[in-house]
Every structure is written in C-alpha cells, then in structure tokens.
Motif scaffolding. Structure first.
Motif, PDB file in Angstrom:
ATOM      1  N   VAL A  39      31.246  41.193  40.172  1.00  0.00           N
ATOM      2  CA  VAL A  39      32.675  41.127  40.471  1.00  0.00           C
ATOM      3  C   VAL A  39      33.442  41.379  39.182  1.00  0.00           C
ATOM      4  CG1 VAL A  39      34.553  39.690  41.311  1.00  0.00           C
ATOM      5  CG2 VAL A  39      32.293  39.522  42.367  1.00  0.00           C
ATOM      6  N   ALA A  40      34.373  42.302  39.229  1.00  0.00           N
ATOM      7  CA  ALA A  40      35.173  42.649  38.053  1.00  0.00           C
ATOM      8  C   ALA A  40      36.436  41.797  38.035  1.00  0.00           C
ATOM      9  CB  ALA A  40      35.538  44.134  38.090  1.00  0.00           C
ATOM     10  N   LEU A  41      36.460  40.803  37.184  1.00  0.00           N
ATOM     11  CA  LEU A  41      37.624  39.941  37.036  1.00  0.00           C
ATOM     12  C   LEU A  41      38.397  40.361  35.793  1.00  0.00           C
ATOM     13  CD1 LEU A  41      35.867  36.545  37.809  1.00  0.00           C
ATOM     14  CD2 LEU A  41      37.269  37.910  39.351  1.00  0.00           C
ATOM     15  N   ALA A  42      39.733  40.302  35.888  1.00  0.00           N
ATOM     16  CA  ALA A  42      40.577  40.799  34.808  1.00  0.00           C
ATOM     17  C   ALA A  42      40.263  40.109  33.484  1.00  0.00           C
ATOM     18  CB  ALA A  42      42.051  40.619  35.173  1.00  0.00           C
ATOM     19  N   GLN A  43      39.985  38.801  33.549  1.00  0.00           N
ATOM     20  CA  GLN A  43      39.727  38.066  32.315  1.00  0.00           C
ATOM     21  C   GLN A  43      38.288  38.206  31.835  1.00  0.00           C
ATOM     22  OE1 GLN A  43      41.496  37.112  34.817  1.00  0.00           O
ATOM     23  NE2 GLN A  43      43.220  35.814  34.256  1.00  0.00           N
ATOM     24  N   TRP A 144      42.937  39.947  43.412  1.00  0.00           N
ATOM     25  CA  TRP A 144      43.652  38.817  42.838  1.00  0.00           C
ATOM     26  C   TRP A 144      43.208  38.620  41.395  1.00  0.00           C
ATOM     27  CZ3 TRP A 144      39.784  35.448  41.521  1.00  0.00           C
ATOM     28  CH2 TRP A 144      38.602  35.516  42.273  1.00  0.00           C
ATOM     29  N   ARG A 145      44.046  37.918  40.650  1.00  0.00           N
ATOM     30  CA  ARG A 145      43.754  37.630  39.255  1.00  0.00           C
ATOM     31  C   ARG A 145      43.298  36.187  39.113  1.00  0.00           C
ATOM     32  NH1 ARG A 145      45.424  41.029  35.428  1.00  0.00           N
ATOM     33  NH2 ARG A 145      45.609  39.338  33.912  1.00  0.00           N
ATOM     34  N   CYS A 146      42.490  35.952  38.117  1.00  0.00           N
ATOM     35  CA  CYS A 146      42.026  34.593  37.863  1.00  0.00           C
ATOM     36  C   CYS A 146      43.199  33.705  37.471  1.00  0.00           C
ATOM     37  CB  CYS A 146      41.002  34.572  36.725  1.00  0.00           C
ATOM     38  SG  CYS A 146      39.490  35.475  37.077  1.00  0.00           S
ATOM     39  N   PRO A 195      42.379  33.803  46.358  1.00  0.00           N
ATOM     40  CA  PRO A 195      41.304  32.990  46.942  1.00  0.00           C
ATOM     41  C   PRO A 195      41.860  31.807  47.729  1.00  0.00           C
ATOM     42  CG  PRO A 195      40.884  33.433  44.628  1.00  0.00           C
ATOM     43  CD  PRO A 195      42.283  33.869  44.893  1.00  0.00           C
ATOM     44  N   ARG A 196      41.225  31.514  48.840  1.00  0.00           N
ATOM     45  CA  ARG A 196      41.546  30.333  49.630  1.00  0.00           C
ATOM     46  C   ARG A 196      40.564  29.232  49.254  1.00  0.00           C
ATOM     47  NH1 ARG A 196      40.679  30.126  56.136  1.00  0.00           N
ATOM     48  NH2 ARG A 196      41.158  27.916  56.473  1.00  0.00           N
ATOM     49  N   ARG A 197      41.087  28.060  48.950  1.00  0.00           N
ATOM     50  CA  ARG A 197      40.287  26.944  48.457  1.00  0.00           C
ATOM     51  C   ARG A 197      40.223  25.876  49.542  1.00  0.00           C
ATOM     52  NH1 ARG A 197      39.942  24.772  42.668  1.00  0.00           N
ATOM     53  NH2 ARG A 197      39.247  22.614  42.897  1.00  0.00           N
ATOM     54  N   VAL A 198      39.048  25.663  50.129  1.00  0.00           N
ATOM     55  CA  VAL A 198      38.863  24.691  51.205  1.00  0.00           C
ATOM     56  C   VAL A 198      37.971  23.560  50.688  1.00  0.00           C
ATOM     57  CG1 VAL A 198      38.022  24.324  53.557  1.00  0.00           C
ATOM     58  CG2 VAL A 198      39.087  26.507  52.945  1.00  0.00           C
ATOM     59  N   GLY A 242      36.735  26.382  39.389  1.00  0.00           N
ATOM     60  CA  GLY A 242      37.686  27.419  39.759  1.00  0.00           C
ATOM     61  C   GLY A 242      36.998  28.683  40.244  1.00  0.00           C
ATOM     62  N   PRO A 243      37.732  29.600  40.891  1.00  0.00           N
ATOM     63  CA  PRO A 243      37.128  30.767  41.535  1.00  0.00           C
ATOM     64  C   PRO A 243      36.679  31.861  40.583  1.00  0.00           C
ATOM     65  CG  PRO A 243      39.512  30.868  41.728  1.00  0.00           C
ATOM     66  CD  PRO A 243      39.189  29.535  41.116  1.00  0.00           C
ATOM     67  N   CYS A 244      36.932  31.717  39.290  1.00  0.00           N
ATOM     68  CA  CYS A 244      36.514  32.740  38.337  1.00  0.00           C
ATOM     69  C   CYS A 244      35.373  32.262  37.445  1.00  0.00           C
ATOM     70  CB  CYS A 244      37.688  33.176  37.465  1.00  0.00           C
ATOM     71  SG  CYS A 244      39.003  34.002  38.395  1.00  0.00           S
ATOM     72  N   MET A 245      34.804  31.107  37.744  1.00  0.00           N
ATOM     73  CA  MET A 245      33.746  30.568  36.912  1.00  0.00           C
ATOM     74  C   MET A 245      32.453  31.356  37.111  1.00  0.00           C
ATOM     75  SD  MET A 245      34.388  26.437  37.223  1.00  0.00           S
ATOM     76  CE  MET A 245      33.208  26.027  35.922  1.00  0.00           C
TER      77      MET A 245
END
Length: 314
Positions: A39-43, A144-146, A195-198, A242-245
């Motif tokens: 997954v390519a995350l901006a950060q 989406w962005r982190c 991201p949706r956090r449940v 968090g979703p970018c970990m």
C-alpha cells in the motif's frame, strides 16, 4: 570478444537456438523488497527497485518500460520523476547491467489498485514488442491520507471516546477494525474517502459490558452479566493504533510477536502477529493487510481460557 558479443546479440534477436554463451537479459522489479502487494501511503513512500542483467547483450539498443496498469488505464514513469497517462517508454537506450536502481515517487498515480511492470524490449520504436522481458508487482494507492502522527495517545479518539477513557480507563478487551473499502449500488468494491474505524470495548466494572463505536461515534452498549474479577484493564489503549501503522510501528509499540502467520487471498496478503498472554501483557492478534494495520484483538479475556486455546502460535 566484442565481435562475438555483437554476433551473439544478433543471433538471439533472430531466435536462433540457444548457444551456451548467448544469455538473454533478465529484469527484476520489487516493491519494498518484495513482490507486493503493498500500500502506497503518502507518509511512507514505496521503494520500487529495478535490476537488469544484460546477459551477453550489453550495449544493445532497447526500449525501457516502467508502467502501471489499473483496469484499462495505463501510466508510465518518466525520468523527470512523474507518472504520465498512457503507455510510453521510460527510456530508450543501450542495455546495461546494474543490480538495483530505486524509484520512490508515485506522483501522478490516482487512487486504485495497480499492477506495476518493469521490462525491456530490443526494438526501439516506443511500442511493446514480442521479445519483451518483464517482471511485475502489485500496488494499491489509497484515496486517503494518513492522519498526522501525534505524541498524544488519545489524539485518534473522538471526544466521546476520550470521555470513556477518562471515566473508565482502558477496556479489559477490545477489537478494532479499519475498513478502507465499501460497495456501490451494483455491489462493486469502491475505495472509501477515508478509513472507517469500528471498535468494541469491553469493560469489567460494576457489570461486564461492551461498547461499540463507529468512526468515533457511540453506537450502543450491551450488558453481558456480572463482572469477572480476573479481568483487568489492558495497557494497550485502542487509541495507540492507527490505519497507517506498519509492522515496524506495531513492534515499536507492543514488541516483537511470538510468531507471525501469513495468508494470501487474491491480491491481498494478511499477516497475523500473535502475542500469547502473560502476567505483564494481554493476549493479542494484530492483523496487517498488505503491510498496513487492518485489525487488532487484544485483552486479558484469554487468560481464563482453556490451556489449549492459549497456543496462539502454530
């Protein structure tokens, strides 16, 4: 030797049966050291690493390709550091061997799932020809962005969740799931804007209750009966995840897992980081999807389970 290499190159181009010294070029493409999917995350820029072994044909003119495909759309990497729409050669020039060359920018690729290709062909015409040698990796660019990193352990929580922590402390057991994909009216998958956090938090105080939250909004509370004196609050607050970990982030937060179980489902790879329970820390399973945090299940509830179920590792 130069004349022999030149003759060998011509023979190989003409598909003459293999000579021992007539080695075809070999190319490799890796994303973060592997074949993906990643997954390519901006950060967290993805490192695309390409390699070439020119074999017996160094100096042979070639089209060089580094391209990405998503559905019917093509994007081509250009040497100035951008990805442009269309199927275009990245470079046109002689073959040469090098072990690795790293590309870190994905500027110009819209959100979506991609197959990235690196290849060479020996007809310099700006078109993909039949003698193409190529390698591929899978890549996902989220829409989406982190969220920004913060030293505040409660920064990821909504005000209502922060009030829960302030009044009740950490839950004895919690589950956390990040959802990054939904479905349209035709039931086709579509990426979510964020991201949706449940989450479900289980508290063990005057009663055993579970509280559910959806993207920080309180959904409801369910009572399960009398409190269990063996359960205590987990030191792992849900707010710390968090979703970018990545795996490195998880290990920095809770330590190395006892084992990791890996499963592949189509273009998705799941890693299950297993933490058996001890007196000092709860049992947990941390799930990574394509290298990024997807779900967490943690708490002391496993401590009273039969001994066989405590063997979280194979």
């Amino acid at each position: 030797m130069k004349q022999l290499a030149r003759l060998c190159s011509v023979l190989c181009m003409l598909c003459v049966p293999a000579l021992a010294w007539c080695a075809e070029p070999v190319v490799t493409l890796r994303a973060n050291g592997g074949r993906g999917p990643v997954v390519a995350l901006a950060q967290r820029p993805v490192q695309l690493t390409i390699g070439v072994d020119a074999g017996s044909q160094p100096g042979t003119a070639a089209d060089w390709w580094l391209v990405a495909r998503s559905g019917d759309a093509w994007y081509s990497y250009q040497l100035q550091g951008a990805w442009l729409p269309g199927l275009l050669p990245t470079y046109q020039g002689p073959l040469q061997s090098f072990p690795t060359l790293t590309v870190t920018t994905l500027n110009g690729l819209p959100a979506g799932r991609y197959t990235l290709y690196f290849g060479i062909d020996r007809v310099v015409n700006g078109q993909v020809d039949a003698d193409l040698r190529w390698d591929a990796v899978a890549l996902e660019v989220p829409g989406w962005r982190c969220p920004p990193a913060s030293a505040d352990s409660q920064a990821a929580l909504s005000p209502v969740q922060q009030r829960f922590i302030a009044s009740r402390g950490n839950p004895a057991l919690f589950t956390l799931l990040f959802i990054t994909q939904g479905f349209d009216a035709q039931r086709k998958p579509v990426a979510l804007a964020e991201p949706r956090r449940v989450e479900t938090w289980v508290y063990n105080q005057t009663a055993l209750v579970s509280d559910t939250f959806d993207s920080g909004h309180f959904v409801g509370e369910t009572a399960h009966g009398e409190p269990n004196p063996a359960l205590k609050p987990t030191p792992w607050s849900p707010s710390r995840f968090g979703p970018c970990m990545t795996r490195e982030d998880v290990v920095a937060l809770v330590g190395e897992p006892a084992c990791t179980v890996t499963e592949d489902y189509g273009a998705r790879r799941y890693e299950y980081l297993k933490y058996p329970p001890s007196v000092r820390q709860p049992a947990a399973t941390v799930v990574l999807e394509n290298g990024v945090l997807n779900a967490v299940m943690a708490g002391y509830a496993w401590l009273r389970a039969p001994q066989g179920s405590l063997a979280l590792c194979p």
